[in-house]
Design an enzyme around this catalytic site. Structure first.
Site, short mmCIF file in Angstrom:
data_model
loop_
_atom_site.label_atom_id
_atom_site.label_comp_id
_atom_site.label_asym_id
_atom_site.label_seq_id
_atom_site.Cartn_x
_atom_site.Cartn_y
_atom_site.Cartn_z
N SER A 165 18.60 13.23 18.27
CA SER A 165 18.32 13.77 19.61
C SER A 165 19.28 14.90 19.94
CB SER A 165 18.47 12.65 20.64
OG SER A 165 19.80 12.16 20.61
N HIS A 206 40.33 -21.80 23.31
CA HIS A 206 41.12 -21.64 24.55
C HIS A 206 42.52 -21.12 24.19
CE1 HIS A 206 42.63 -22.33 28.55
NE2 HIS A 206 43.68 -22.94 28.02
#
Ligand code: FAD
Ligand code: NAI
Length: 466
Positions: free
Chosen positions: A145, A444
């Site tokens: 593009s 964690h």
């Protein structure tokens, strides 16, 4: 005339990946690229250089605003723009060289020049005054593009610029007005706002990144305002006047009032358009749609047998990973494999800070489609890892089917969500339920726990930490 099983036109993430996959599958492959370097828009003037400058400027911004709270005392940091630009160029060079290496490793013939179709199996390559033709049993067009132009604000390369020039400015501007509050607008705006440029964004729609879930745009707006950016939404630019060292835009807002904005530079970032110039589509009768994109069927085939197209030059999101997935699937289908691309599982990421990332349906899309859904949101404020890192801004939102609990969309703004979105892609690809993600163990303390919490929230107020 040299003959190949596969000829790829365009060396961006669609084209070079298609070429590598073709070679892996035993196809005698050639790639034609008009630039001296491979990698296309993405590696040369898109994803990679913009991320290099985003990383440098975010570090600078952190040094200015966050080091102190972490207990790091330094004298006022200064931005060395020349070094930032040089590092960006070095990153681009080493990355594009890496693609050359991939071509050699896979024994792909590399041809520099503009490729033009002579027939469904012959391509002519023009490099300066030299011309040559090659034959391809299969041809994949991946020409990408180009920047969309705004007729009322024509590019002059000096004061009215595109992202190409914005990645190579010789100075840090005092001010910049950006037309378009989409992905390029907020990423380039962040680069310069962090360096002290007064950035103003003029956006036609009523918020930033309007094609993403609207909650994300609203949250991003808040953080970018904090960075000092200003916004004019619902505003249409009507003209520009360039002087030697500045440019003045005129625009009309929703109330019909005319506003005028003066800045050192005006960056036009209103989207990109498929690039097919010089390809000779008319000569061989390849059909394009009303937006100039090459028309393809679900197997990437154009209306000319033996000619295929992938990436930005065809319909769909203009993203590097979408182009690459299409390149792989297209070539695998050429050799008879049953590959496909799941367009529902293509993520979108915006590399501001905090980052923004999304996959699947937005709330607006679900409402329009009349699909009943459940929603669970978890704030990064509730994450121990986020607090330890001084990165508590943002949230993750999980949207799941009201009846089946299948995840339909996941939308995030927060620290490192560009990487966290990969888990959401797996969830969508494997059609996981919100409960599946909610009951899986997440390490964690990590940012990823916020996704678990959002998934639990979507399964009926089961989140633990807020
Ligand atoms: P392109 O990368 O455009 O490659 C096409 C190539 O074909 C070009 O090198 C061109 O020179 C060549 N070519 C064209 N015509 C011919 C011809 N006739 N003969 C020979 N060669 C030809 N996407 C993301 O996913 N993540 C990002 O972070 C991201 N950041 C971006 C930042 C910016 C500033 C911009 C502008 C874009 C960004 N994008 C990003 C979008 C991404 O760059 C494109 O989606 C991607 O490059 C498309 O790949 P492609 O292979 O289809 O085309
Ligand atoms: P975009 O489509 O993301 O945003 C363009 C914005 O301009 C839209 O919000 C639109 O409403 C607005 N607009 C259009 N016409 C206007 C006008 N006349 N006045 C004011 N506003 C107007 O396009 P952008 O930002 O130029 O990016 C081009 C492409 O590059 C995108 O498709 C994007 O996918 C890709 N890209 C991807 C990145 C990433 O994945 N992180 C980064 C940068 C670009």
């Amino acid at each position: 005339m040299d003959s190949f099983d596969l000829v790829v036109i365009g060396g961006g993430p669609g084209g070079y990946v298609a070429a590598v996959r073709g070679a892996q599958l035993g196809l005698k492959t050639a790639i034609i690229e008009s630039r001296i370097t491979l990698g296309g828009t993405c590696l040369n003037v898109g994803c990679i250089p913009s991320k290099a400058l985003l990383d440098s400027t975010e570090l600078f911004h952190q040094a200015k605003t966050k080091f102190k709270v972490h207990g790091i005392e330094i004298s006022e940091p200064k931005a060395n723009w020349n070094q930032m630009i040089q590092r960006k160029r070095d990153v681009v060079t080493s990355t594009t060289k890496g693609i050359d290496f991939l071509m050699q490793k896979n024994k792909i013939t590399r041809i520099i020049g503009v490729g033009s179709l002579i027939s469904g199996t012959v391509v002519e390559i023009t490099n300066g005054t030299e011309k040559k033709q090659i034959e391809g049993k299969n041809i994949v067009i991946a020409t990408g593009s180009a920047v969309a132009q705004l007729p009322s604000v024509p590019f002059d390369g000096q004061r009215v610029i595109s992202s190409d020039e914005a990645l190579e400015l010789s100075e840090i501007p005092k001010s910049m007005v950006i037309i378009g509050g989409g992905v390029i607008g907020v990423e380039m705006g962040s680069i310069y706002a962090r360096l002290g440029t007064q950035v103003t964004i003029v956006e036609f729609m009523d918020g930033l990144i309007p094609t993403m879930d609207r909650e994300l745009g609203r949250a991003l707006e808040k953080t970018l305002r904090h960075l000092g950016m200003t916004f004019h939404f619902g505003t249409k630019v009507t003209g520009a006047k360039s002087e030697k060292k500045s440019v003045t835009l005129t625009a009309e807002n929703k109330k019909g009032e005319t506003i005028s904005i003066e800045a050192d530079y005006a960056l036009v970032a209103i989207g990109r358009v498929a690039y097919t110039q010089g390809l000779g589509l008319d000569k061989v009768g390849i059909a394009t749609d009303s937006r100039g994109r090459i028309e393809i069927d679900t197997h990437f085939r154009t209306n000319v047998p033996t000619v295929y197209a992938v990436g930005d030059v065809v319909q769909g999101a203009m993203l590097a990973h979408k182009a690459s997935e299409e390149g792989v699937a297209c070539v695998e289908q050429i050799v008879g494999q049953k590959s496909h691309v799941n367009y529902d599982a293509i993520p979108g990421v915006v590399y501001t800070w905090p980052e923004v990332a999304s996959v699947g349906k937005t709330e607006e899309e679900l409402k329009t489609a009349g699909i009943a859904y459940k929603k669970g949101s978890a704030p990064f404020k509730a994450s121990g890892r986020a607090r330890a890192a001084e990165e508590s801004d943002g949230f993750i939102k999980v949207l799941a089917d009201q009846t089946t609990d299948e995840i339909l969309g996941i939308h995030m703004i927060g620290p490192r969500v560009a990487d966290l979105i990969a888990e959401a892609v797996v969830a969508i690809e494997y059609r996981a339920s919100a409960e599946d993600i909610g009951i899986m163990s997440h390490p964690h303390p990590t940012f990823s726990e916020t996704l678990k919490e959002a998934a639990l929230a979507a399964t009926g107020n089961r989140a633990i930490h807020f």
